[in-house]
Write an enzyme that holds these catalytic residues in place. Structure first.
Site, PDB file in Angstrom:
ATOM      1  CE  LYS A   1      -4.225   0.748   0.236  1.00  0.00           C
ATOM      2  NZ  LYS A   1      -5.891   0.496   0.332  1.00  0.00           N
TER       3      LYS A   1
HETATM    4  N1  GLU Z   1      -6.996   0.652  -3.496  1.00  0.00           N
HETATM    5  C1  GLU Z   1      -7.680  -1.012  -3.662  1.00  0.00           C
HETATM    6  C2  GLU Z   1      -7.940  -2.400  -2.840  1.00  0.00           C
HETATM    7  O1  GLU Z   1      -7.572  -1.660  -1.517  1.00  0.00           O
HETATM    8  C3  GLU Z   1      -7.602  -1.906  -5.180  1.00  0.00           C
HETATM    9  C4  GLU Z   1      -6.199  -1.951  -5.094  1.00  0.00           C
HETATM   10  C5  GLU Z   1      -5.582  -2.533  -6.391  1.00  0.00           C
HETATM   11  O2  GLU Z   1      -5.832  -3.003  -7.115  1.00  0.00           O
HETATM   12  O3  GLU Z   1      -4.363  -3.397  -6.356  1.00  0.00           O
HETATM   13  O4  GLU Z   1      -8.196  -3.387  -2.389  1.00  0.00           O
END
Ligand code: GLU
Length: 418
Positions: free
Chosen positions: A108
């Protein structure tokens, strides 16, 4: 195990891991490894603002685990972004990808800034400088970012372009959630909401209920919340309350998606929507409904308000909206919670499809994407439901058992290097 609701996101994530470790008698060495992120990156993002002054923002990228594949996860731009939160969300991405059976680990990222106060030019500069700073650590086979809170396909286009310029060739597969024109996938924009509503329908079906006869309350009107409104309505449900960061609105007769989203587009908020009553975000969570979708930020359902929640089912489209204590209270009150690692996984599932399409250089139709998303969701929901029934445990613990067991097995097979 029973932390106070005021615990930080990382404390919550570690506490959830401890809970499942105890349940599955996780090897203490692997438990220790999984508590720690693989990589933490903190970068300065200096920007010449439109007024000529220099501002330095702080950016983060945390890669929690790569045992099952390259790390994957979104980038958020928000004033509350902190290392603690990013670290927790990176761990949640590991579990999310594992429970859905995707060939990824978790990561993240985020930049601590208020995107509402930045001009488009400034936002582009923040995105490009942040991408440059993390460039050595990301890549199609390494770590693949995606959109999250207050980032969108345009942000991903700038990230893709910046990474590509440094590589001197186009690298579409370095990020997902891109616009269609530069290698995005059909269905990625509404994927989180589609996955969430589909998961809710599956669990309703397991419990002999039908979404068409249900009332729905949605907290948050960003990418997940607004599309959840659209999709739930299309599935025949009656959406009786929605909210954004400014206020909530409710109408027991139902709120029309087209009308509410057009109103928000025009006025900047759902507040004062004609024919509806304004309510606070707090009160909205306590409305009586068949399905409650928290689709905003974390820490919304706590030990304080959990005793007053009157939903038949909760589907967590946001990351970490329910504290550990609240989870226990809801379980005791027999209110099932489809945990974030399942209910919010539609986005990363379609991200995985987008990445696969980029690597192949061959694209699927919107219908193919939607069918495959439902297939992946359906399999994960069934597995989580079966385990929760078999072991008589809540859905979150069941989902964590699936996820953590898979990651632990991958870690065991690969061994500890050197
Ligand atoms: N931000 C989204 C999540 O928290 C998508 C993450 C992604 O597609 O890599 O799942």
């Amino acid at each position: 195990m029973n932390k106070t609701p005021e615990c930080t996101p990382l404390q919550l994530a570690l506490c959830q891991l401890d809970r499942v470790a105890k349940k599955i008698k996780l090897d203490p060495c692997i438990h220790e490894k999984l508590k720690h992120p693989k990589t933490i990156l903190i970068v300065s993002v200096p920007i010449k603002m439109d007024n000529g002054k220099l501002e330095v923002f702080t950016g983060y990228r945390v890669q929690h685990n790569i045992d099952r594949g390259p790390s994957k996860g979104g980038i958020r731009f928000h004033p509350d972004v902190s290392l603690d939160e990013v670290q927790a969300m990176a761990m949640w991405m590991t579990w999310k990808c594992a429970v859905m059976g995707l060939p990824y680990g978790g990561a993240k990222g985020g930049v601590c800034c208020d995107p509402k106060k930045l001009s488009d030019r400034e936002l582009e500069k923040v995105t490009r400088r942040f991408t440059t700073e993390i460039t050595p650590f990301i890549g199609p086979r390494k770590d693949i970012p995606a959109p999250d809170v207050y980032t969108n396909p345009q942000t991903m286009a700038w990230m893709m372009d910046t990474f590509s310029m440094h590589s001197a060739h186009a690298v579409p597969s370095v990020v997902t959630g891109k616009p269609l024109e530069i290698g995005g996938s059909y269905g990625r924009n509404e994927a989180t909401a589609r996955g969430c509503v589909f998961a809710a329908e599956e669990f309703m079906r397991f419990r002999g209920k039908d979404i068409r006869e249900s009332t729905v309350v949605i907290q948050g009107y960003g990418n997940a919340g607004a599309f959840a409104h659209k999709i739930a309505q299309a599935e025949g449900a009656k959406v009786i309350a929605v909210s954004d960061s400014k206020a909530g609105i409710t109408n027991p007769e139902g709120l029309d998606y087209e009308a509410v989203s057009a109103f928000k587009e025009e006025t900047g908020s759902v507040k004062n929507f004609p024919g509806a009553k304004n309510i606070t975000n707090r009160k909205l969570l306590e409305l009586e409904c068949d399905l409650l979708i928290p689709a905003a930020l974390g820490n919304q359902i706590t030990a304080e308000n959990a005793p007053r929640i009157r939903a038949g089912l909760i589907a967590e489209a946001a990351n970490g909206p329910t504290t550990e204590e609240a989870n226990i209270i809801l379980h005791r009150r027999k209110i099932p919670v489809i945990p974030d690692i399942v209910a919010s996984a539609g986005g990363v599932v379609v991200s995985c499809f987008e990445w696969a399409q980029n690597l192949m250089g061959y694209f699927w139709t919107a219908e193919e994407v939607s069918t495959r998303l439902n297939d992946v969701m359906s399999l994960a929901c069934r597995r989580v439901w079966d385990i929760s029934r078999e072991k008589k445990i809540d859905l979150r613990l069941a989902a964590y058992i699936v996820a953590v067991s898979r990651v632990a097995e991958a870690a065991r097979l690969r061994g500890i290097y050197p």
